[in-house]
Design a protein around this motif. Structure first.
Motif, PDB file in Angstrom:
ATOM      1  N   TYR A  17       0.872  -1.182   0.000  1.00  0.00           N
ATOM      2  CA  TYR A  17       0.000   0.000   0.000  1.00  0.00           C
ATOM      3  C   TYR A  17       0.906   1.228   0.000  1.00  0.00           C
ATOM      4  O   TYR A  17       1.829   1.318   0.818  1.00  0.00           O
ATOM      5  N   VAL A  55      -6.707  -5.582   6.896  1.00  0.00           N
ATOM      6  CA  VAL A  55      -5.818  -4.631   7.568  1.00  0.00           C
ATOM      7  C   VAL A  55      -6.672  -3.607   8.302  1.00  0.00           C
ATOM      8  O   VAL A  55      -7.734  -3.217   7.822  1.00  0.00           O
ATOM      9  N   LEU A  60      -2.991   0.991   8.888  1.00  0.00           N
ATOM     10  CA  LEU A  60      -2.609   1.335   7.521  1.00  0.00           C
ATOM     11  C   LEU A  60      -2.248   2.808   7.424  1.00  0.00           C
ATOM     12  O   LEU A  60      -1.187   3.171   6.911  1.00  0.00           O
ATOM     13  N   ASN A  63       1.067   3.594   9.245  1.00  0.00           N
ATOM     14  CA  ASN A  63       2.236   3.118   8.508  1.00  0.00           C
ATOM     15  C   ASN A  63       2.510   3.973   7.275  1.00  0.00           C
ATOM     16  O   ASN A  63       3.675   4.241   6.958  1.00  0.00           O
ATOM     17  N   LEU A  64       1.469   4.407   6.587  1.00  0.00           N
ATOM     18  CA  LEU A  64       1.660   5.264   5.420  1.00  0.00           C
ATOM     19  C   LEU A  64       2.276   6.596   5.820  1.00  0.00           C
ATOM     20  O   LEU A  64       3.173   7.099   5.146  1.00  0.00           O
ATOM     21  N   HIS A  67       6.049   5.478   7.694  1.00  0.00           N
ATOM     22  CA  HIS A  67       7.044   4.782   6.884  1.00  0.00           C
ATOM     23  C   HIS A  67       6.936   5.066   5.388  1.00  0.00           C
ATOM     24  O   HIS A  67       7.861   4.765   4.642  1.00  0.00           O
ATOM     25  N   HIS A  70       2.925   0.386   3.479  1.00  0.00           N
ATOM     26  CA  HIS A  70       2.416  -0.664   4.364  1.00  0.00           C
ATOM     27  C   HIS A  70       2.465  -1.960   3.570  1.00  0.00           C
ATOM     28  O   HIS A  70       2.005  -2.007   2.431  1.00  0.00           O
ATOM     29  N   GLN A  72       1.305  -5.943   3.366  1.00  0.00           N
ATOM     30  CA  GLN A  72       0.346  -6.932   3.860  1.00  0.00           C
ATOM     31  C   GLN A  72       0.796  -8.292   3.362  1.00  0.00           C
ATOM     32  O   GLN A  72       0.859  -8.533   2.158  1.00  0.00           O
TER      33      GLN A  72
END
Length: 89
Positions: A17, A55, A60, A63-64, A67, A70, A72
């Motif tokens: 993602y 998720v 989600l 993490n977006l 980082h 994401h 999965q």
């Protein structure tokens, strides 16, 4: 927030993602290289309260933002959503 989803053509049921289309630069090479090539699957709008199949929308989104991506992975026999927790039974 728009979300772009890609599937790994090397590892079945593995999805990436991203917050921008084709923003693979945010993915560390050591993480992305074993999973390449990627194939675009879908784009959707991540909104508050959005329900997703495998998720948590909050995880989600975090993490977006944190980082820039994401990952999965496929469910495993150790996944509590699939096999139950340790000590169940």
């Amino acid at each position: 927030m728009p979300v772009f989803v890609y599937k790994s053509l090397r590892k079945p049921d593995t999805y990436l993602y991203l917050p921008k289309a084709d923003a693979f630069a945010s993915l560390p090479e050591t993480v992305g290289a074993p999973l390449q090539p990627w194939q675009f699957v879908l784009e959707f709008e991540l909104t508050a309260g959005r329900r997703l199949a495998r998720v948590d929308a909050g995880v989600l989104q975090a993490n977006l933002h944190t980082h820039g991506f994401h990952l999965q992975f496929p469910p495993s026999v150790l996944d509590p959503l699939v096999a139950g927790g340790v000590g169940d039974g």
